[in-house]
Design a protein around this motif. Structure first.
Motif, short mmCIF file in Angstrom:
data_model
loop_
_atom_site.label_atom_id
_atom_site.label_comp_id
_atom_site.label_asym_id
_atom_site.label_seq_id
_atom_site.Cartn_x
_atom_site.Cartn_y
_atom_site.Cartn_z
N UNK A 18 -0.53 -2.30 -2.87
CA UNK A 18 -1.69 -2.17 -3.75
C UNK A 18 -1.44 -2.86 -5.07
N UNK A 19 -2.45 -3.55 -5.58
CA UNK A 19 -2.31 -4.18 -6.89
C UNK A 19 -2.22 -3.13 -7.98
N UNK A 20 -2.87 -1.98 -7.77
CA UNK A 20 -2.81 -0.91 -8.77
C UNK A 20 -1.48 -0.21 -8.74
N UNK A 21 -0.80 -0.24 -7.56
CA UNK A 21 0.49 0.44 -7.46
C UNK A 21 1.65 -0.51 -7.52
N UNK A 22 1.38 -1.75 -7.89
CA UNK A 22 2.41 -2.79 -7.83
C UNK A 22 3.58 -2.50 -8.79
N UNK A 73 0.34 3.23 -3.29
CA UNK A 73 1.30 2.14 -3.17
C UNK A 73 0.79 1.03 -2.27
N UNK A 74 0.17 1.41 -1.16
CA UNK A 74 -0.29 0.42 -0.18
C UNK A 74 -1.73 0.72 0.20
N UNK A 75 -2.51 -0.35 0.37
CA UNK A 75 -3.90 -0.20 0.80
C UNK A 75 -4.32 -1.49 1.50
N UNK A 76 -5.61 -1.76 1.51
CA UNK A 76 -6.19 -2.95 2.14
C UNK A 76 -5.64 -3.16 3.57
N UNK A 77 -5.76 -2.15 4.41
CA UNK A 77 -5.21 -2.31 5.76
C UNK A 77 -6.00 -3.28 6.63
N UNK A 78 -5.27 -4.08 7.37
CA UNK A 78 -5.85 -4.86 8.46
C UNK A 78 -5.59 -4.08 9.73
N UNK A 79 -6.56 -4.01 10.62
CA UNK A 79 -6.36 -3.25 11.85
C UNK A 79 -6.91 -4.00 13.05
N UNK A 80 -6.11 -4.02 14.11
CA UNK A 80 -6.51 -4.59 15.38
C UNK A 80 -6.12 -3.62 16.49
N UNK A 81 -6.29 -4.06 17.72
CA UNK A 81 -6.03 -3.16 18.84
C UNK A 81 -5.39 -3.91 20.00
N UNK A 94 5.01 10.15 -1.66
CA UNK A 94 4.25 9.40 -2.65
C UNK A 94 2.88 9.02 -2.12
N UNK A 95 2.77 8.82 -0.79
CA UNK A 95 1.49 8.44 -0.19
C UNK A 95 1.58 8.68 1.31
N UNK A 96 0.45 9.02 1.91
CA UNK A 96 0.36 9.10 3.36
C UNK A 96 -0.64 8.08 3.85
N UNK A 97 -0.31 7.44 4.97
CA UNK A 97 -1.15 6.42 5.57
C UNK A 97 -1.64 6.91 6.92
N UNK A 98 -2.87 6.56 7.27
CA UNK A 98 -3.46 7.00 8.53
C UNK A 98 -4.04 5.80 9.27
N UNK A 99 -4.63 6.07 10.44
CA UNK A 99 -5.26 5.01 11.21
C UNK A 99 -4.99 5.09 12.69
N UNK A 132 1.98 12.81 14.70
CA UNK A 132 0.93 13.63 14.11
C UNK A 132 -0.18 12.77 13.49
N UNK A 133 -0.01 11.44 13.55
CA UNK A 133 -1.03 10.54 13.05
C UNK A 133 -0.86 10.14 11.59
N UNK A 134 0.33 10.37 11.03
CA UNK A 134 0.57 10.03 9.65
C UNK A 134 1.83 9.16 9.51
N UNK A 135 1.77 8.23 8.55
CA UNK A 135 2.96 7.54 8.05
C UNK A 135 3.18 8.04 6.64
N UNK A 136 4.36 8.61 6.39
CA UNK A 136 4.69 9.10 5.06
C UNK A 136 5.51 8.09 4.30
N UNK A 137 5.18 7.87 3.03
CA UNK A 137 5.97 7.02 2.14
C UNK A 137 6.65 7.93 1.13
N UNK A 138 7.98 7.97 1.18
CA UNK A 138 8.77 8.91 0.40
C UNK A 138 9.38 8.19 -0.81
#
Length: 357
Positions: free
Chosen positions: A348-352, A10-18, A311-316, A298-304
């Motif tokens: 995500x364009x594939x999950x749009x 569903x989601x990708x192309x993450x931008x990450x900063x600190x 449906x997807x788990x996000x990390x980072x 626990x280091x995960x974002x769950x998309x329900x």
């Protein structure tokens, strides 16, 4: 962790900063062009067009609550030092226009009126409302029974609910001299949330219960059986076929989604979303859908999907997430981490074409 196989991405192309410390809060501007983030070291950063810039550098004390005004003209932050700072957001740079001194009170809650440029914020047992444009105090409210534990404006801006020991006081913003309505709970109300249309208000309580009132109806629904204290609440901003939004609540490592039943004797049916192995720190429905995001230490974002299955788990953020916020249009999701990670995922364009309703 999340043994169910996910479907489309569903989601990708993450931008990450600190940021330099634990991210305490993230918030989007109403137009979705700017993301603000604050940290435990007192810094505030603004993310816009992929660039992260400092609004305030690290201080000695944390910033704990942030928010944009309804029209996006102003931005406010409060924290451990008792100060509430308000910036006017204008090009070429933001301008600090007000600093309200409330020490030694710790300002850990603030909320903008959804219809006017009035800012409510906590200071111990009191809640104060500040008129930004007139630069004057509108009212100071005394909760009395305890410190203010949470607050929330009704979406039409006509009421403000304040949570604390023994329940919730709801003031009439059109007549501050009117006695507040009192919504009683057996213990303390730790967190509250209005539904999008202002018809319902939910309260997560210290005695491991969840209370839901229909506005104007003095008889609430009471949900029991949680293994611990509830910490987070989120309403969907769309309705089920019954014409009622979904309500999500989190307790320890679990999320429970509540759906109103047509049978009034049943009330609300709850279903447990299991998969996290750490404390769930934040939950939020995607605007315009029933897709629910849950972030945990626990280091995960769950998309329900449909608030039912993963449906997807996000990390980072390997050591855990601390907060999340959906873009107003729902096509981006921001999250803060316990080691200062700031992440923005894009749809995500594939999950749009994926439907989460």
């Amino acid at each position: 962790m999340f043994g169910i196989k996910a479907g489309k991405k569903l989601f990708d192309r993450p931008w990450q900063g600190t940021l330099s410390d634990y991210v305490t809060a993230v918030a989007w501007s109403p137009d979705g062009l700017t993301l603000a983030a604050a940290s435990g070291s007192g810094e505030i950063a603004l993310w816009k067009e992929g660039n992260l810039t400092a609004l305030q550098n690290a201080q000695e004390q944390s910033i704990d609550c942030i928010g944009f005004s309804f029209d996006g003209q102003y931005f406010a932050a409060g924290g451990q030092d008792g100060r509430v700072k308000i910036w006017r957001l204008k090009l070429p740079e933001a301008e600090l226009i007000t600093t309200l001194e409330n020490a030694p009170a710790w300002v850990d809650r603030l909320a903008w009126n959804p219809r006017r440029n009035e800012l409510a914020f906590s200071m111990g047992k009191y809640l104060q409302v500040w008129d930004v444009e007139a630069k004057e105090v509108v009212v100071t409210l005394n909760f009395e029974a305890s410190s203010v534990l949470d607050m929330g404006w009704r979406p039409n801006g006509e009421n403000i609910a304040v949570a604390g020991n023994q329940g919730i006081k709801v003031w009439n913003a059109l007549d501050w001299d009117e006695d507040p309505e009192f919504l009683e709970v057996p213990a303390a109300s730790l967190a509250i949330a209005w539904s999008n249309e202002g018809k319902y208000i939910a309260s997560a309580n210290l005695d491991r219960t969840l209370t839901v009132w229909e506005w104007g109806n003095p008889s609430p629904w009471l949900m029991r059986g949680f293994p611990g204290k509830l910490h987070n609440l989120s309403w969907s901003n769309i309705n089920t076929q019954l014409g009622v939004p979904l309500l999500a609540s989190s307790c320890a490592d679990s999320v429970v989604v509540w759906e109103k039943d047509a049978d009034e004797t049943i009330g609300w049916d709850g279903r447990i979303l299991e998969g996290h192995v750490g404390i769930v720190c934040a939950i939020a429905f995607q605007p315009g859908s029933f897709l629910l995001a849950s972030a945990a230490d626990d280091g995960f974002v769950g998309l329900w999907q449909k608030a039912k299955q993963i449906a997807q788990t996000l990390t980072g953020a390997p050591d855990g997430f601390s907060c999340i916020a959906w873009h107003p249009q729902g096509h981006q999701l921001a999250a803060g981490g316990q080691n200062g990670e700031l992440i923005v995922w894009s749809q995500s364009t594939t999950g749009k074409g994926f439907s989460s309703r």
